[in-house]
Design an enzyme around this catalytic site. Structure first.
Site, PDB file in Angstrom:
ATOM      1  CD  GLU A 281       0.294  -8.055   1.552  1.00  0.00           C
ATOM      2  OE1 GLU A 281      -0.352  -7.357   0.732  1.00  0.00           O
ATOM      3  OE2 GLU A 281       1.340  -7.652   2.086  1.00  0.00           O
ATOM      4  CB  CYS A 298      -3.824   2.022  -3.346  1.00  0.00           C
ATOM      5  SG  CYS A 298      -4.348   0.341  -3.281  1.00  0.00           S
ATOM      6  CD  GLU A 365      10.931   2.743  -3.051  1.00  0.00           C
ATOM      7  OE1 GLU A 365      11.966   3.429  -3.240  1.00  0.00           O
ATOM      8  OE2 GLU A 365      10.093   2.994  -2.165  1.00  0.00           O
TER       9      GLU A 365
END
Lengths: 658, 162
Positions: A281, A298, A365
């Site tokens: 990424e 994280c 989520e």
């Protein structure tokens, strides 16, 4: 200033120590303290550190500077008499239900009461019992145990820069509460648990309800119970069993099997997964030159902080889920199918150094077919309790290995446990991928306990500037530098807890710099002992990527292993009626961002119309312009176009705005 | 429309007048209380948000000082001195008489019509005039239970005339 002082008849040199307490402790003379923390401001509230100084009488050693020629006694008859009195008074204001207290055995107040032989209290206990705040998934506050030392207030303000806690009222009615006396879950608390780590008397503890949930799952024949272990607990759990900060990975695995877990996995496996996804990424963003610098994601404490305080940075956060949630997703979405169990019958437990992971696990989520990807999170301390309750003699356990097919782990993943570790892992990956570096690539600048570390490294012809911060106050200072343009960086690692995960809020007491350093050292030791050191060398991981997602860093992994972020309000609260009116209802955002952009001018403009104007402290839709809610739709407007924008959406025919 | 009728506008003016300085927080709270009569939680939250400080800190300051009230106060505040001198000269019957007259108690210091708030103070420093009562900022010395009821009646009728 330097000189000599005499403590208990012993002549001691001092140099730059700020107080007598530090001089004494450096000379090996212990003085009890409850409200003192070497890394926080000194308030001298508990009065337990009193010493007798010739010609000065009884003084608090934490707030008295040493002076040349001073003669100090730390354990004279007078001193000990005062200390006992102080302890008696503190204990009179403390709910002494030690047998049912989570902090029993790790409580400084309990220890000192025993050390000073407090056998009977002359004062009755506090008459009124106050309700506990159990609203937070991470932190439980018991005001009946609080001795008002104020360490939680200071650590949250000074180390994290948030200030969730503060004193309310004064005198005998003083209490420590969260913002506006609301439940903690409705405040800006990021769940890091640093207040738990400094609390000396069990007033703040982790929400340990997960232990019972784990037992229930293990005893439920329908459930397959699996576990993942984060890097940091393996260097700290031994402390709970008098082994010190040494690696106990193999013993933890054995103990978990004895407790009854069906499979035991290593979060380091998905830390490697994170490294690969996040590094690619990062490289992708470098090529495109967009959303830089990249911020790591994280740490769930940092993520919540960013959502609340830096909505403008959310596109810069790596979209990677944390290693805990990558493993949860992998287990529930893929591994469960291999085992032939439904996601709700696969009970995933994670062992974390962290209280914020409890909150992360319950984010909506991170669910698969209606069940949370991670069902229960145990902190290092709670895991030790689970083992004790199971009657396991931890010291005598043989080592055991993690389960197939996700057994392999690299040293780079283990590094996630200490501040700078994620950055070092990314650098190793990139060095391997772009420069074909082999073996271990040590990155020195990322290591160490300093709260901010910045360095530039050369990758081929390109120079990359990388920054690492731990503690959110340090992170905030770093962000300010980046946003002001003073500092140009490409990637930033942020961990909320001092020292990174090794100093997490769920780690054993004492959670101070000495222990954090020892644990971090062991993390680097583990890395050097392992065979593999770069995420891409993990062959099991390659196979898993291939088997479940047809490789890494593609559309499918993006769906299962990445996430998105959402601006969050800092304080819960209803909409406030600013001006009543017959016409339609319009809510204007009064969050800090919108206020700065001039939302009050919009309030003033709207108040001149016959509409009902409401205000709320953040509509959680921070973006360009000022947020205004009409007909349940949020518009981003400016002072100039607000009326026209509302006109287009309002849909009513009252004509008030024409 | 007057600024005063629109919540928060006046508040922002107060904050702006102090340039949003954190060291001016007490003065900002004082002026806000003068404006709203008390300090509702939304006012504290607004001050914290606009000044970029933790709401817990603002609450801490607002609850530390006796001069700030987080609940609505009556139009007239009656403060009965209960310092040593006033106590021995009979402040308690005055307090009892007032509570009875206004249907108030220790837990309910403000009348339902938001006209009167009854408070005790530990000493007003006017011990020579004991017992002392301050009603609507006016000091009444050598008070009696009957005398204070007269004062209350006057205030109530003054209010109804306005």
């Amino acid at each position: 200033m330097s000189g000599k002082i005499t403590i208990n008849g012993q002549l001691i040199d001092f140099t730059d120590e700020k107080n007598i307490l530090a001089v004494a402790r450096n000379a090996g003379i212990d003085i009890p303290t409850l409200c003192y923390h070497p890394e926080l401001t000194i308030v001298g509230a508990c009065r337990l550190c009193v010493v007798e100084i010739e010609r000065m009488g009884i003084q608090a050693s934490c707030s008295t500077a040493p002076a040349d020629g001073m003669v100090v006694y730390t354990n004279s008859e007078k001193v000990n008499k005062v200390r006992k009195m102080v302890l008696e008074l503190l204990l009179a204001n403390h709910d002494r239900e030690c047998t049912t207290c989570d902090s029993s055995g790790a409580c400084k107040l309990q220890k000192y009461a025993s050390d000073y032989g407090i056998k009977r209290l002359r004062y009755p206990n506090r008459a009124q019992m106050l309700p506990l705040d159990v609203s937070s998934l991470s932190v439980v506050r018991d005001p009946n145990k609080c001795i008002l030392c104020g360490l939680c207030v200071r650590v949250c303000k000074e180390k994290q820069g948030i200030g969730v806690w503060d004193f309310k009222n004064r005198g005998s009615r003083t209490e420590i509460v969260a913002a506006m006396d609301q439940p903690l879950s409705e405040s800006a608390c990021i769940n890091c648990g640093q207040c738990i780590a400094v609390c000396p008397c069990g007033a703040l503890t982790s929400n340990s309800s997960a232990i019972q949930e784990v037992w229930s799952a293990i005893r439920d024949p329908k459930k397959t119970v699996v576990c993942q272990i984060a890097p940091a607990p393996r260097a700290a759990l031994g402390e709970e069993f008098d082994l010190g900060s040494v690696e106990v990975t193999g013993k933890i695995v054995s103990a978990l099997r004895k407790v009854g877990f069906d499979k035991v996995f290593d979060t380091v496996f998905t830390a490697d997964m994170t490294t690969i996804e996040e590094s690619n990424e990062f490289l992708g963003r470098l090529v495109k030159g967009e959303n830089l610098p990249l911020f790591t994601s994280c740490c769930p404490g940092w993520v919540k902080y960013a959502e609340q305080f830096h909505p403008e940075l959310l596109n810069n956060l790596s979209s990677c889920r944390s290693p805990q949630q990558m493993f949860g997703s992998l287990l529930k979405k893929k591994y469960a199918k291999d085992l032939g169990v439904a996601p709700e019958d696969l009970f995933v437990v994670s062992i974390m150094p962290c209280t914020a992971k409890k909150y992360e696990a319950k984010r909506p989520e991170f669910m698969t077919e209606g069940s949370y990807d991670v069902d229960a999170v145990l902190t290092t301390v709670e895991t030790a309790r689970l083992f004790r309750e199971a009657g396991i003699i931890f010291k005598n356990l043989e080592d055991s290995r993690f389960d197939q097919p996700m057994e392999q782990a690299t040293g780079s993943g283990v590094l996630f446990g200490a501040t700078g570790g994620v950055m070092e892992s990314v650098v190793r990956y990139v060095a391997g991928k772009l420069l074909n570096a082999e073996g271990r690539v040590d990155v020195e600048f990322t290591r160490g306990m300093e709260d901010t570390k910045i360095a530039s490294i050369n990758v081929g012809d390109n120079k990359l500037t990388l920054a690492v911060a731990n503690g959110l106050a340090a992170a905030e200072a770093l962000i300010e530098k980046i946003q002001s343009g003073e500092l140009n960086v490409h990637a930033v690692e942020i961990m909320a807890c001092p020292g990174g995960c090794v100093g997490g809020g769920g780690q054993p007491f004492q959670n101070n710099s000495e222990h954090r350093l020892a644990r971090a050292k062991e993390i680097y030791n583990i890395d050097s002992k392992l065979v593999l050191h770069k995420a891409q060398d993990n062959e099991d991981l390659d196979k898993i990527f291939e088997k479940y997602w047809n490789g890494c860093c593609n559309h499918e992994t993006h769906h299962d292993l990445h996430t998105h972020y959402q601006a969050k309000k800092r304080i819960a609260g209803n909409e406030i009626v600013i001006k009543d009116g017959e016409g339609p209802e319009i809510t204007v955002c009064l969050g800090e961002g919108c206020l700065k952009k001039g939302s009050l001018a919009i309030v003033e403009k709207l108040a001149n119309l016959p509409v009902k104007v409401k205000g709320v402290f953040c509509l959680e839709s921070c973006g360009e312009g000022i947020s205004v809610k009409v007909n349940n739709e949020i518009l981003h407007v400016t002072e100039e176009n607000v009326i026209d924008s509302i006109k287009a959406k309002c849909g009513c025919s009252c004509g008030c705005c024409s | 429309m007057e600024n005063k009728e629109i919540k928060f506008l006046k508040l922002q003016q107060i904050i702006d007048a102090h340039e949003g300085k954190i060291s001016h927080l007490i003065a900002i709270l004082q002026e806000s209380q003068a404006e709203y009569g008390y300090l509702p939680k939304e006012v504290l939250t607004y001050i914290a948000t606009a000044m970029g400080i933790s709401p817990a800190t603002v609450l801490g300051v607002a609850t530390f000082y006796a001069q700030f009230s987080l609940i609505p106060k009556g139009k007239y505040v009656i403060r009965v001195c209960d310092g040593t001198a006033c106590h021995v000269r009979g402040s308690e019957p005055i307090m009892m008489g007032l509570r009875k007259e206004l249907s108030l108690s220790a837990d309910k210091p403000t009348s339902d019509d938001l006209m009167f708030t009854l408070e005790t103070v530990s000493c007003l420093g006017a011990c020579g005039l004991a017992p002392v009562v301050v009603a609507d900022e006016e000091v009444h010395g050598q008070m009696t239970p009957d005398g204070i009821l007269e004062v209350v009646k006057k205030l109530a009728s003054a209010a109804s005339e306005n």
